[in-house]
Design a protein around this motif. Structure first.
Motif, PDB file in Angstrom:
ATOM      1  N   GLY A 825       0.829  -1.203   0.000  1.00  0.00           N
ATOM      2  CA  GLY A 825       0.000   0.000   0.000  1.00  0.00           C
ATOM      3  C   GLY A 825       0.861   1.249   0.000  1.00  0.00           C
ATOM      4  N   ALA A 826       0.348   2.312   0.574  1.00  0.00           N
ATOM      5  CA  ALA A 826       1.081   3.571   0.622  1.00  0.00           C
ATOM      6  C   ALA A 826       2.424   3.348   1.315  1.00  0.00           C
ATOM      7  CB  ALA A 826       0.269   4.630   1.348  1.00  0.00           C
ATOM      8  N   ALA A 827       3.492   3.829   0.672  1.00  0.00           N
ATOM      9  CA  ALA A 827       4.834   3.487   1.132  1.00  0.00           C
ATOM     10  C   ALA A 827       5.281   4.269   2.362  1.00  0.00           C
ATOM     11  CB  ALA A 827       5.835   3.701  -0.005  1.00  0.00           C
ATOM     12  N   HIS A 828       4.679   5.436   2.609  1.00  0.00           N
ATOM     13  CA  HIS A 828       5.144   6.300   3.701  1.00  0.00           C
ATOM     14  C   HIS A 828       4.029   6.600   4.689  1.00  0.00           C
ATOM     15  CE1 HIS A 828       7.955   6.900   0.381  1.00  0.00           C
ATOM     16  NE2 HIS A 828       8.854   7.196   1.283  1.00  0.00           N
ATOM     17  N   GLN A 829       3.179   5.602   4.961  1.00  0.00           N
ATOM     18  CA  GLN A 829       2.073   5.819   5.879  1.00  0.00           C
ATOM     19  C   GLN A 829       2.615   5.818   7.303  1.00  0.00           C
ATOM     20  OE1 GLN A 829      -1.391   5.748   4.802  1.00  0.00           O
ATOM     21  NE2 GLN A 829      -2.497   5.495   6.701  1.00  0.00           N
ATOM     22  N   THR A 830       3.427   6.832   7.588  1.00  0.00           N
ATOM     23  CA  THR A 830       4.024   6.892   8.919  1.00  0.00           C
ATOM     24  C   THR A 830       3.081   7.540   9.909  1.00  0.00           C
ATOM     25  OG1 THR A 830       5.219   8.759   7.974  1.00  0.00           O
ATOM     26  CG2 THR A 830       6.456   6.761   8.351  1.00  0.00           C
ATOM     27  N   GLY A 831       1.791   7.553   9.592  1.00  0.00           N
ATOM     28  CA  GLY A 831       0.790   8.033  10.524  1.00  0.00           C
ATOM     29  C   GLY A 831       0.477   6.941  11.514  1.00  0.00           C
ATOM     30  N   TRP A 832      -0.462   6.075  11.162  1.00  0.00           N
ATOM     31  CA  TRP A 832      -0.801   5.061  12.164  1.00  0.00           C
ATOM     32  C   TRP A 832       0.262   3.971  12.260  1.00  0.00           C
ATOM     33  CZ3 TRP A 832      -6.157   4.036   9.612  1.00  0.00           C
ATOM     34  CH2 TRP A 832      -6.024   3.320   8.407  1.00  0.00           C
TER      35      TRP A 832
END
Length: 870
Positions: A825-832
């Motif tokens: 999926g999104a490579a930089h989903q450093t949120g959750w």
């Protein structure tokens, strides 16, 4: 108190605006709803990556390794050219939703390596190929692939063979609140000499303000802006300056000048609204070179050309970042665990973005009356007026806020910047965002969609974290969010309880294609779904609001009435879950699991027997209450007893001392037997979203001749129900895993050491629920930890990422392969996914006895703060 902590204190209490300048420039502005002025609402096709070079944006800007003020008026970024690409690299490339076989996807490798919460020091690394960038190959090859194929990534093209690329390392360091230093270090990783042209760039966003850039000699640009005042930007050394206008048809001037030799493309008079220095570097094999630039509110002096003094400031800020993080993590964490946590938090800090979107103005620009705009996206949200710094899920793939994502972000941010964490939770509850009817806006593509209501959980947890750290909770914050959340809770009760039975139908609830049907669309059978997860979310909402009300009631008895109200709400929901009526119940006694109920127009119902996260989420609605708070308010207990005496038919399921849950001990054991079964939910890397049982036994449902099915798909989905790259049909997702860990810790406090289960199921190994929670945490963290050869599961065995210059760089993906832990999926989903910074820190030095002695209220006090402050 270290230097970064002092900056945070001064920013919060002394009006020193250390947060004014930050990484607020998005990685992608094209292809967003804000910039979509098409008739049909197709944002991806209206403004593409190709068009973004020459069309001015209306609502924001983008750039590589960008920095800006908090209104994104003056922007800094880096452009570059390797001498072979057909276009200037000014923004990262990726596929649109329709071009990718699994939805939109960035096709570049960049890594957020470090960052402090005041942005006093920031560092990122970009892998820039020396060969011609394969734009055409990436588009055409992905278009030829289908849902069952893997995505075709940049590394698959072979462009990094023989290490023929540049590592472009960008650092920002603040010499003061209004002085930003940029240091760009370029490494030639290839076997031969190679040339790269760097264009450090400064420009004004087109806002209608009076703004102008002009050359003042050497490599100095004076920036005049009627809001920001006068600034000076300089690139150390003697370099050519280029000027153009940041306007339609003029944005690509630097590329036309440099690549096509079109000299008249730039402004000859040394003025404009966009400027760049041209720095050409020819590096030997393995060579390194450094470029330095400065933005300041004071005119440059001769000493500002001193490279040694410049580097001393950068190195000082870098050392202060080391000191800040050294005091943040538990001493018992291993160095690899510290590295994972630090980069996860750095990714979150880099993902703070400016978000500007005045929906009323946007509607008028579409020729629509904001008070009556049916049929157009977000037409009913004309009141929403955003101009804020918001923690984004992913700066390229999701450069907009999402409500439930933001709640998880706040929890992770509370480790490094609790003031920012609280501001994020409050933001969507302000009148500029919250709908007058009480709905929280979901996300830019459809504010009216429904995200899980986790704001109350996050708000109370952030409150507890700060209270543990400082000894004093921010009661004013808790009161503010409580009143707004009460309005939102009422919206849920009034809008999402279809027939008033305390059973909820929230729609897709962020879980995208996990269900048999699109849960946000009319069902092919007619009727509606009674959602096990929607109802569980509301049960948890009640529990969290009860927690907050009890806490506030300690100083104001008016909140005790509210506490009783939320307790009774929970009781009615628990009763409904355990006896849904209509000949069916969400609990399936035969399977020992919770299921959605498909309720027909005549009121009859049948379970949809999909073993998925939908059925595990009732486990999340388990909360143990602080004994000291309950003892302070005996009237709440008396009122609760009177309520239950009046309603003897209510089965509250899991009422066990101070514990509230939707299930009793027997049902809990049956749920856990499935969740902890490695042939079902328990992966080596966390809890899967769908049971592996469905790999060989897909769930099937027929409506006439139409077949609907759900199977276990551990990686990219083969179902395009939501058209994008989200997949809840098997992979591992951090947000719901976090709630499972929370539930297990609460259940442990409720049941104690006497309650043990097999983990994994069938192994014969008995664990307390505290030990189970720690086991899941360890498995999640394992996704990012390297083995002896430097391989990290998150990279799926790709050999490139174990290379010398790759192995210490991590991507915190949107979700992870259910069997091998590879990032998807999104490579930089450093949120959750940034929650991975919380888990190892939480359990370091924490024992089950600590929980039993102090309850959940004190858990973070010991795990995250007390020992380190000593």
């Amino acid at each position: 108190m270290n230097a970064e902590q002092r900056r945070l204190r001064d920013a919060d209490t002394a009006a020193v605006d250390w947060r004014r300048w930050g990484p607020y420039l998005s990685e992608r502005q094209w292809g967003t709803v804000r910039e979509d002025y098409s008739q049909g609402g197709d944002a991806w096709d209206y403004l593409t990556h190709d068009q973004s070079r020459s069309r001015a944006y209306r609502w924001g800007e983008d750039g590589i390794a960008g920095f800006s003020d908090d209104r994104q008026q003056l922007c800094l970024a880096l452009a570059m050219w390797n001498g072979r690409d057909p276009i200037l690299k000014e923004r990262f490339f990726g596929l649109t939703n329709g071009e990718g076989n699994h939805g939109e996807d960035v096709k570049e490798y960049y890594f957020y390596v470090d960052g402090t919460p005041t942005h006093s020091y920031m560092r990122m690394v970009y892998k820039y190929p020396q060969r011609e960038f394969p734009y055409y190959d990436l588009v055409t090859t992905n278009r030829e692939r289908n849902f069952s194929d893997f995505e075709y990534e940049l590394v698959d093209t072979g462009i990094f063979a023989e290490d023929r690329y540049f590592d472009v390392e960008v650092e920002y360091a603040k010499a003061g609140p209004e002085e930003v230093l940029t240091r760009i270090t370029v490494h030639n990783r290839g076997p031969e000499e190679a040339t790269v042209h760097l264009l450090p760039t400064v420009w004004f966003r087109a806002t209608g303000a009076e703004a102008r850039l002009r050359s003042t000699g050497a490599t100095v640009v004076q920036a005049e802006h009627d809001g920001l005042g006068t600034r000076w930007w300089s690139c150390l050394g003697e370099h050519q300056l280029l000027f153009t206008e940041n306007a339609d048809g003029r944005k690509d001037a630097f590329g036309r000048y440099l690549i096509e030799g079109e000299k008249e493309a730039v402004n000859a008079d040394g003025t404009g609204t966009k400027a760049a220095a041209v720095v050409t570097l020819t590096l030997p094999a393995g060579g390194t070179s450094v470029v330095r630039a400065r933005l300041s509110d004071r005119a440059p002096a001769g000493t500002d050309q001193d490279e040694r003094a410049f580097d001393e400031v950068v190195e000082a800020r870098r050392a202060e970042a080391d000191e800040f993080y050294a005091g943040l993590f538990a001493p018992s964490l291993s160095e690899p665990e510290r590295q994972v946590a630090r980069q996860a938090l750095a990714g979150m800090i880099w993902s703070k973005q400016y978000f500007g979107y005045d929906v009323e103005r946007w509607l008028r620009e579409h020729g629509r009356n904001p008070l009556n705009a049916p049929g157009i996206r977000n037409g009913e949200w004309f009141h929403l007026d955003a101009h804020d710094i918001i923690s984004m899920p992913d700066t390229w793939e999701y450069p907009w806020f999402a409500a439930w994502d933001l709640a998880y972000h706040a929890v992770a941010f509370s480790l490094v910047d609790v003031a920012f964490a609280k501001s994020q939770l409050e933001l969507l509850l302000t009148r500029r965002y919250l709908h007058p009817n009480g709905q929280i806006p979901a996300y830019e593509w459809n504010f009216s969609d429904v995200n899980p209501p986790v704001h109350a959980w996050a708000a109370y947890l952030v409150y507890e974290l700060e209270k543990a750290r400082t000894g004093t909770g921010d009661r004013a914050f808790l009161e503010r969010v409580f009143h707004k959340l009460s309005k939102n809770f009422t919206w849920w009760v009034n809008r999402k309880d279809m027939d008033g039975r305390n059973v909820f139908q929230g729609g897709f609830l962020g879980l995208d294609n996990i269900g048999v049907f699109d849960r946000s669309a009319p069902l092919p059978t007619g009727g509606h779904l009674d959602q096990a997860d929607g109802t569980a979310w509301m049960a948890l909402y009640c529990q969290n609001m009860l927690q907050i009300a009890l806490e506030l009631g300690d100083g104001d008895p008016v909140y005790l009435e509210e506490a009783q109200t939320y307790l009774e709400h929970f009781a009615w929901i628990a009763a409904a879950v355990n006896d849904a009526g209509g000949g069916a119940t969400m609990w399936d006694e035969e399977d020992g699991f919770f299921y959605d109920l498909l309720r027909a127009p005549d009121g009859s119902a049948q379970p949809l027997r999909v073993r998925s996260m939908v059925g595990l989420l009732p486990l999340a609605a388990a909360t143990v209450y602080d004994k000291a708070l309950i003892d302070k308010h005996p009237q709440v207990i008396q009122e609760a007893k009177a309520f239950l005496d009046r309603n003897e038919h209510i089965d509250m399921g899991g009422r066990h001392g101070r514990l509230l849950a939707l299930f009793d001990e027997q049902r809990l054991r049956r749920i856990l037997a499935r969740m902890l079964d490695e042939d079902e939910f328990l992966s080596p890397y966390g809890i899967r979203a769908v049971s592996r049982h469905h790999a060989e036994h897909p769930f099937e449902f027929y409506v006439g001749d139409e077949r609907y099915s759900v199977s276990y798909q551990p990686a990219e989905s083969e179902n395009g129900m939501f058209g994008g790259n989200s997949n809840w049909r098997g992979p591992i997702w951090f947000p719901v895993n976090a709630l499972m860990i929370r539930a297990l810790l609460n259940l442990y406090v409720g049941y104690g050491d006497g309650f043990t289960v097999e983990c994994p199921t069938g192994s014969g190994r008995q664990m307390t629920l505290f030990e189970v929670a720690r086991e899941i945490s360890d498995r999640l963290t394992r996704i990012f930890l390297p083995d002896d050869q430097g391989h990290r599961p998150c990279y799926g065995g790709n050999q490139v990422f174990a290379g010398e210059h790759w192995r210490d760089l991590m991507l915190f993906s949107e979700y992870f392969h259910g069997d091998n832990g590879a990032g998807i999926g999104a490579a930089h989903q450093t949120g959750w996914t940034g929650l991975v910074a919380v888990f190892p820190n939480l359990f370091a030095g924490l024992t089950g006895q600590d929980l039993l002695d102090n309850g959940m209220t004190g858990v973070f006090h010991k795990a995250s703060v007390q020992d380190r402050q000593k």
